[in-house]
Enzyme design. Structure first.
Site, mmCIF file in Angstrom:
data_model
loop_
_atom_site.group_PDB
_atom_site.id
_atom_site.type_symbol
_atom_site.label_atom_id
_atom_site.label_comp_id
_atom_site.label_asym_id
_atom_site.label_seq_id
_atom_site.Cartn_x
_atom_site.Cartn_y
_atom_site.Cartn_z
ATOM 1 N N LYS A 25 -4.794 2.667 -2.923
ATOM 2 C CA LYS A 25 -3.928 2.248 -1.823
ATOM 3 C C LYS A 25 -4.738 1.935 -0.565
ATOM 4 O O LYS A 25 -4.355 1.049 0.212
ATOM 5 C CB LYS A 25 -2.884 3.324 -1.555
ATOM 6 C CG LYS A 25 -1.882 3.517 -2.691
ATOM 7 C CD LYS A 25 -0.946 2.324 -2.859
ATOM 8 C CE LYS A 25 -1.271 1.408 -4.000
ATOM 9 N NZ LYS A 25 -0.293 0.295 -4.131
ATOM 10 N N SER B 91 0.862 -1.168 0.000
ATOM 11 C CA SER B 91 0.000 0.000 0.000
ATOM 12 C C SER B 91 0.906 1.228 0.000
ATOM 13 O O SER B 91 1.972 1.223 -0.608
ATOM 14 C CB SER B 91 -0.940 -0.026 1.208
ATOM 15 O OG SER B 91 -1.781 1.112 1.211
ATOM 16 N N TYR C 232 -5.104 7.521 -6.759
ATOM 17 C CA TYR C 232 -4.041 6.722 -6.140
ATOM 18 C C TYR C 232 -4.409 6.379 -4.695
ATOM 19 O O TYR C 232 -4.270 5.233 -4.258
ATOM 20 C CB TYR C 232 -2.723 7.490 -6.187
ATOM 21 C CG TYR C 232 -1.548 6.736 -5.614
ATOM 22 C CD1 TYR C 232 -1.089 5.565 -6.205
ATOM 23 C CD2 TYR C 232 -0.888 7.199 -4.474
ATOM 24 C CE1 TYR C 232 -0.004 4.865 -5.684
ATOM 25 C CE2 TYR C 232 0.199 6.517 -3.941
ATOM 26 C CZ TYR C 232 0.634 5.342 -4.553
ATOM 27 O OH TYR C 232 1.707 4.660 -4.033
#
Length: 320
Positions: free
Chosen positions: A187, A156, A183
């Site tokens: 994650k 992550s 993003y």
């Protein structure tokens, strides 16, 4: 194996004295950066590494050092895997399952970051589709190959703080797209996937965790313009100063890959299962805006993790 490690520990520090002979480990994204270093150190300590990459020619060139430094009992095998194509994911899995060779550890390392808005071949927003959905299908389809005592490590990022997942609009069809918002969603999804996978499999002795490798200069940041990168560093330094922490410094690639290796091999499974790790330790939950350390509570919420799992199954058209 019980040493104390931190932000500056390297992969070789973490694995000092560890013999991985007889272990079979799968690492995705072995054509550059953290994936190559992760494969290198595992093979150097005796593991048989299966490295997955979209571009096999690039991966073969990038992993010369892996083969050169592999211990007598270790080695590297490459397999083709494009996480942005579920057809590719399923073809790769079919071959692995057909071979029937079990794994002791899977490190879901591959990913993309802050790219312009685009779609995978299946029509998913690229970052969520590649970083989360591709690995979601891949890992669940090879789950039968995970030995009792095996582990899953999802890479992550502290970037999960940019955004929670949006289960109502995962493809930004109604939400304004931002590179880091997308993003952050992906994650966060990597953490939530580890939480729910761990819950589902721990009774069989298989545990899962998510890790933040740190901030490293790799190909992952190829979409970032220099001025955007500098703005991020300035923000980090401002936050660090407010929190009384040291100024920003890059991690080296061996330092960046250390937490993956630590969580997958060295840390006690019951200490990291279902959790998020950074700098070779389990991170604390924090919602402080001025802190780049720790994990946001929404990323570890078990009900949220179950909801993401169900939404992911719906998106890929497959139940696990």
């Amino acid at each position: 194996m019980a040493g104390t490690f931190g932000a500056t520990s390297t992969t070789d520090d973490v694995l000092e004295g560890v013999n991985l002979s007889g272990k079979r480990i799968l690492v995705t994204g072995v054509s550059a950066g953290l994936g190559v270093e992760t494969a290198r150190t595992l093979a150097a300590h005796g593991a048989l590494v299966v490295g997955a990459a979209r571009d096999l020619s690039k991966a073969k060139a990038a992993t010369e050092q892996v083969r050169a430094q592999a211990a007598k009992e270790g080695g590297l095998e490459l397999v083709q895997l494009d996480l942005a194509s579920l057809a590719s994911v399923r073809a790769c899995v079919d071959a692995l399952v057909s071979a029937g060779k079990p794994f002791d550890l899977v490190i879901a390392n591959a990913g993309v970051m802050a790219c312009p808005k685009s779609q995978t071949s299946d029509g998913f927003e690229t970052q969520f589709g590649t970083n989360h959905l591709g690995h979601f299908v891949f890992v669940n389809r090879i789950a039968s190959l995970l030995k009792p005592g095996a582990r899953l490590v999802n890479l992550s990022s502290s970037g999960h703080r940019f955004a929670d997942v949006d289960l109502d609009d995962p493809n930004f069809e109604r939400t304004p797209y931002t590179e880091f918002g997308a993003y952050g969603r992906s994650k966060t999804a990597n953490i939530l996937f580890a939480v729910e996978f761990d819950r589902r499999h721990k009774a069989n002795g298989v545990r899962a965790t998510a890790v933040h490798p740190g901030v490293i200069q790799t190909e992952l940041g190829r979409h970032l313009q220099p001025e955007v990168l500098q703005q991020l560093i300035d923000q980090i330094n401002a936050a660090n100063s407010a929190a009384g922490e040291p100024a920003f410094s890059w991690k080296t690639i061996p330092q960046g890959a250390a937490t993956s290796v630590w969580a997958g091999v060295v840390a006690a499974a019951e200490k990291v299962g279902g959790l998020y790790c950074e700098d070779c330790h389990v991170a604390e939950i924090t919602d402080a805006d001025d802190s780049l350390r720790g994990v946001r509570a929404y990323a570890l919420d078990p009900d949220h993790a179950k909801a993401l799992w169900a939404r992911s199954e719906e998106m890929v058209g497959e139940r696990f």
